[in-house]
Design a protein around this motif. Structure first.
Motif, PDB file in Angstrom:
ATOM      1  N   TRP A   9       0.855  -1.185   0.000  1.00  0.00           N
ATOM      2  CA  TRP A   9       0.000   0.000   0.000  1.00  0.00           C
ATOM      3  C   TRP A   9       0.894   1.239   0.000  1.00  0.00           C
ATOM      4  O   TRP A   9       0.906   2.020   0.953  1.00  0.00           O
ATOM      5  CB  TRP A   9      -0.914  -0.007   1.218  1.00  0.00           C
ATOM      6  N   TYR A  10       1.660   1.408  -1.048  1.00  0.00           N
ATOM      7  CA  TYR A  10       2.677   2.450  -1.079  1.00  0.00           C
ATOM      8  C   TYR A  10       2.076   3.856  -0.993  1.00  0.00           C
ATOM      9  O   TYR A  10       2.661   4.750  -0.378  1.00  0.00           O
ATOM     10  CB  TYR A  10       3.514   2.317  -2.352  1.00  0.00           C
ATOM     11  N   ALA A  11       0.910   4.052  -1.606  1.00  0.00           N
ATOM     12  CA  ALA A  11       0.289   5.378  -1.570  1.00  0.00           C
ATOM     13  C   ALA A  11      -0.124   5.769  -0.155  1.00  0.00           C
ATOM     14  O   ALA A  11      -0.190   6.954   0.171  1.00  0.00           O
ATOM     15  CB  ALA A  11      -0.917   5.414  -2.503  1.00  0.00           C
ATOM     16  N   ALA A  12      -0.398   4.775   0.692  1.00  0.00           N
ATOM     17  CA  ALA A  12      -0.810   5.072   2.069  1.00  0.00           C
ATOM     18  C   ALA A  12       0.353   5.575   2.915  1.00  0.00           C
ATOM     19  O   ALA A  12       0.152   6.249   3.931  1.00  0.00           O
ATOM     20  CB  ALA A  12      -1.413   3.819   2.708  1.00  0.00           C
ATOM     21  N   LEU A  13       1.585   5.254   2.501  1.00  0.00           N
ATOM     22  CA  LEU A  13       2.763   5.665   3.266  1.00  0.00           C
ATOM     23  C   LEU A  13       2.893   7.182   3.352  1.00  0.00           C
ATOM     24  O   LEU A  13       3.437   7.705   4.323  1.00  0.00           O
ATOM     25  CB  LEU A  13       4.028   5.077   2.630  1.00  0.00           C
ATOM     26  N   LYS A  14       2.391   7.877   2.336  1.00  0.00           N
ATOM     27  CA  LYS A  14       2.555   9.327   2.293  1.00  0.00           C
ATOM     28  C   LYS A  14       1.755  10.053   3.376  1.00  0.00           C
ATOM     29  O   LYS A  14       1.999  11.220   3.642  1.00  0.00           O
ATOM     30  CB  LYS A  14       2.154   9.862   0.919  1.00  0.00           C
ATOM     31  N   TRP A  15       0.801   9.349   4.001  1.00  0.00           N
ATOM     32  CA  TRP A  15      -0.065   9.988   4.988  1.00  0.00           C
ATOM     33  C   TRP A  15       0.460   9.855   6.411  1.00  0.00           C
ATOM     34  O   TRP A  15      -0.111  10.411   7.345  1.00  0.00           O
ATOM     35  CB  TRP A  15      -1.477   9.396   4.903  1.00  0.00           C
ATOM     36  N   ILE A  16       1.528   9.108   6.607  1.00  0.00           N
ATOM     37  CA  ILE A  16       2.122   8.954   7.929  1.00  0.00           C
ATOM     38  C   ILE A  16       2.882  10.236   8.274  1.00  0.00           C
ATOM     39  O   ILE A  16       3.661  10.737   7.463  1.00  0.00           O
ATOM     40  CB  ILE A  16       3.069   7.736   7.961  1.00  0.00           C
ATOM     41  N   PRO A  17       2.675  10.802   9.481  1.00  0.00           N
ATOM     42  CA  PRO A  17       3.292  12.097   9.841  1.00  0.00           C
ATOM     43  C   PRO A  17       4.797  12.186   9.604  1.00  0.00           C
ATOM     44  O   PRO A  17       5.289  13.192   9.098  1.00  0.00           O
ATOM     45  CB  PRO A  17       2.950  12.234  11.327  1.00  0.00           C
ATOM     46  N   GLY A  18       5.540  11.139   9.960  1.00  0.00           N
ATOM     47  CA  GLY A  18       6.980  11.173   9.760  1.00  0.00           C
ATOM     48  C   GLY A  18       7.351  11.260   8.288  1.00  0.00           C
ATOM     49  O   GLY A  18       8.271  11.993   7.910  1.00  0.00           O
ATOM     50  N   ASN A  19       6.629  10.523   7.445  1.00  0.00           N
ATOM     51  CA  ASN A  19       6.884  10.574   6.007  1.00  0.00           C
ATOM     52  C   ASN A  19       6.464  11.918   5.418  1.00  0.00           C
ATOM     53  O   ASN A  19       7.091  12.411   4.476  1.00  0.00           O
ATOM     54  CB  ASN A  19       6.141   9.436   5.302  1.00  0.00           C
ATOM     55  N   LEU A  20       5.398  12.490   5.946  1.00  0.00           N
ATOM     56  CA  LEU A  20       4.979  13.818   5.512  1.00  0.00           C
ATOM     57  C   LEU A  20       6.064  14.846   5.802  1.00  0.00           C
ATOM     58  O   LEU A  20       6.339  15.731   4.985  1.00  0.00           O
ATOM     59  CB  LEU A  20       3.686  14.223   6.231  1.00  0.00           C
ATOM     60  N   THR A  21       6.688  14.713   6.961  1.00  0.00           N
ATOM     61  CA  THR A  21       7.757  15.636   7.332  1.00  0.00           C
ATOM     62  C   THR A  21       8.933  15.529   6.376  1.00  0.00           C
ATOM     63  O   THR A  21       9.484  16.534   5.926  1.00  0.00           O
ATOM     64  CB  THR A  21       8.221  15.357   8.779  1.00  0.00           C
ATOM     65  N   THR A  22       9.327  14.303   6.055  1.00  0.00           N
ATOM     66  CA  THR A  22      10.411  14.095   5.091  1.00  0.00           C
ATOM     67  C   THR A  22      10.036  14.651   3.730  1.00  0.00           C
ATOM     68  O   THR A  22      10.864  15.270   3.041  1.00  0.00           O
ATOM     69  CB  THR A  22      10.723  12.594   4.967  1.00  0.00           C
ATOM     70  N   ASN A  23       8.782  14.454   3.344  1.00  0.00           N
ATOM     71  CA  ASN A  23       8.293  14.953   2.063  1.00  0.00           C
ATOM     72  C   ASN A  23       8.399  16.473   1.979  1.00  0.00           C
ATOM     73  O   ASN A  23       8.665  17.048   0.922  1.00  0.00           O
ATOM     74  CB  ASN A  23       6.830  14.520   1.894  1.00  0.00           C
ATOM     75  N   MET A  24       8.214  17.145   3.112  1.00  0.00           N
ATOM     76  CA  MET A  24       8.327  18.600   3.162  1.00  0.00           C
ATOM     77  C   MET A  24       9.761  19.066   2.959  1.00  0.00           C
ATOM     78  O   MET A  24      10.019  20.070   2.303  1.00  0.00           O
ATOM     79  CB  MET A  24       7.837  19.131   4.520  1.00  0.00           C
ATOM     80  N   TYR A  44       5.238   9.702  -1.834  1.00  0.00           N
ATOM     81  CA  TYR A  44       5.365  11.122  -1.538  1.00  0.00           C
ATOM     82  C   TYR A  44       4.397  11.958  -2.373  1.00  0.00           C
ATOM     83  O   TYR A  44       4.042  11.583  -3.491  1.00  0.00           O
ATOM     84  CB  TYR A  44       6.802  11.589  -1.798  1.00  0.00           C
ATOM     85  N   PHE A  45       3.989  13.090  -1.821  1.00  0.00           N
ATOM     86  CA  PHE A  45       3.176  14.038  -2.573  1.00  0.00           C
ATOM     87  C   PHE A  45       4.058  14.721  -3.622  1.00  0.00           C
ATOM     88  O   PHE A  45       5.278  14.788  -3.487  1.00  0.00           O
ATOM     89  CB  PHE A  45       2.582  15.096  -1.633  1.00  0.00           C
ATOM     90  N   ASP A  46       3.418  15.259  -4.643  1.00  0.00           N
ATOM     91  CA  ASP A  46       4.169  15.895  -5.722  1.00  0.00           C
ATOM     92  C   ASP A  46       4.816  17.207  -5.284  1.00  0.00           C
ATOM     93  O   ASP A  46       5.852  17.603  -5.820  1.00  0.00           O
ATOM     94  CB  ASP A  46       3.243  16.159  -6.917  1.00  0.00           C
ATOM     95  N   HIS A  47       4.209  17.903  -4.326  1.00  0.00           N
ATOM     96  CA  HIS A  47       4.719  19.197  -3.876  1.00  0.00           C
ATOM     97  C   HIS A  47       4.856  19.209  -2.356  1.00  0.00           C
ATOM     98  O   HIS A  47       4.018  18.631  -1.646  1.00  0.00           O
ATOM     99  CB  HIS A  47       3.784  20.328  -4.315  1.00  0.00           C
ATOM    100  N   TRP A  48       5.899  19.886  -1.867  1.00  0.00           N
ATOM    101  CA  TRP A  48       6.162  19.886  -0.435  1.00  0.00           C
ATOM    102  C   TRP A  48       5.032  20.538   0.354  1.00  0.00           C
ATOM    103  O   TRP A  48       4.723  20.120   1.482  1.00  0.00           O
ATOM    104  CB  TRP A  48       7.480  20.620  -0.143  1.00  0.00           C
ATOM    105  N   TRP A  49       4.375  21.534  -0.244  1.00  0.00           N
ATOM    106  CA  TRP A  49       3.336  22.237   0.491  1.00  0.00           C
ATOM    107  C   TRP A  49       2.096  21.375   0.691  1.00  0.00           C
ATOM    108  O   TRP A  49       1.318  21.593   1.636  1.00  0.00           O
ATOM    109  CB  TRP A  49       2.960  23.542  -0.216  1.00  0.00           C
TER     110      TRP A  49
END
Length: 280
Positions: A213-228, A248-253
């Motif tokens: 479930w790779y798309a679900a990983l982007k919603w975890i707070p720690g991964n969101l922080t890295t994505n930023m 990861y999301f396409d944009h940091w914001w």
């Protein structure tokens, strides 16, 4: 409101707690950044990789610089400090019974809670600046002098990443503050907040990866922080598993908005319950 905010800011910065935790965080940030900087271009960094493909430390790049200079945050080790501070700042009031005097001096509890939120966020900003300075101090000499590689400090994206750390630290301090408002027992709140950060997030990463479930990983707070913070692909030009890109999301914001929404939601729920509870 201004007077209440000033009062809450003074409560924080006139104690030894904030700078004691801050010094510990800065030391850890420098050490972790040094460790990551030592991996750049080393044989160990590419071990098990075919030609270093997919390895972010094979060579210095903007993305690699963002990882190294934010290594403590990416590994979620230094995030525990603002998280714990946020918990302690509110639970200590209940532990020492000072919350009663606070609410009596400012009868409107929402004013008190908003003021505390501003003060907590201010500490997060200070921690972000301290963290960035410590990480640069630890990593730059190794990258420049030992590894002989470009530090990429002339790149706007690297400084943007360091600046985005302000949002990350403010949010994680508010996470702790929200948990503290929900759970007034200081020890229990701290253990739950730290446990959720370390154990639960790691467990979710493992489960989601096993289930693909790779798309679900982007919603975890720690991964969101890295994505930023890591906005440039450190393995650009190398073979990268498509599943990695889905994490990861396409944009940091976009990641920042989700992370802020998490913290605001937790803080609002905690504040609402606090306004409905009696204090001794």
């Amino acid at each position: 409101m201004i007077g209440a905010i000033r009062s809450e800011v003074r409560k924080v910065f006139t104690t030894r707690l904030w700078w004691g935790l801050g010094l510990g965080m800065a030391l850890l940030a420098a050490l972790v950044a040094m460790g990551f900087a030592a991996l750049v271009g080393s044989d160990a960094a590419g071990a098990g990789d075919q030609g270093g493909q997919g390895n972010p430390f094979a060579r210095m790049s903007i993305g690699t610089a963002q990882i190294v200079y934010n290594a403590g945050i990416v590994q979620q080790m230094t995030l525990l400090f603002p998280l714990a501070l946020g918990v302690i700042l509110i639970t200590s009031e209940y532990r020492h019974k000072t919350i009663t005097a606070t609410f009596l001096s400012t009868p409107n509890r929402w004013v008190v809670l908003v003021s505390k939120t501003v003060a907590v966020a201010a500490v997060g900003v200070v921690y972000a600046v301290l963290h960035a300075a410590a990480s640069l101090a630890g990593a730059v000499p190794i990258i420049s002098l030992v590894k002989g590689q470009d530090t990429f400090l002339g790149e706007p994206q690297v400084w943007q990443s360091l600046g985005t750390g302000v949002i990350a630290f403010a949010v994680w301090t508010l996470f702790g503050f929200g948990v503290g408002m929900l759970i007034h027992n200081q020890i229990a709140a701290t253990l739950i907040a730290v446990g959720a950060t370390l154990v639960v997030q790691i467990a979710l990463n493992i489960v989601f990866t096993i289930k693909e479930w790779y798309a679900a990983l982007k919603w975890i707070p720690g991964n969101l922080t890295t994505n930023m913070l890591v906005t440039s692909d450190p393995t650009q030009g190398q073979n990268v598993d498509p599943a990695t890109a889905a994490q990861y999301f396409d944009h940091w914001w976009q990641a920042a908005l989700v992370l802020v929404a998490y913290s605001v939601g937790l803080a609002v729920v905690g504040a609402f319950l606090t306004t409905r509870q009696d204090v001794a």
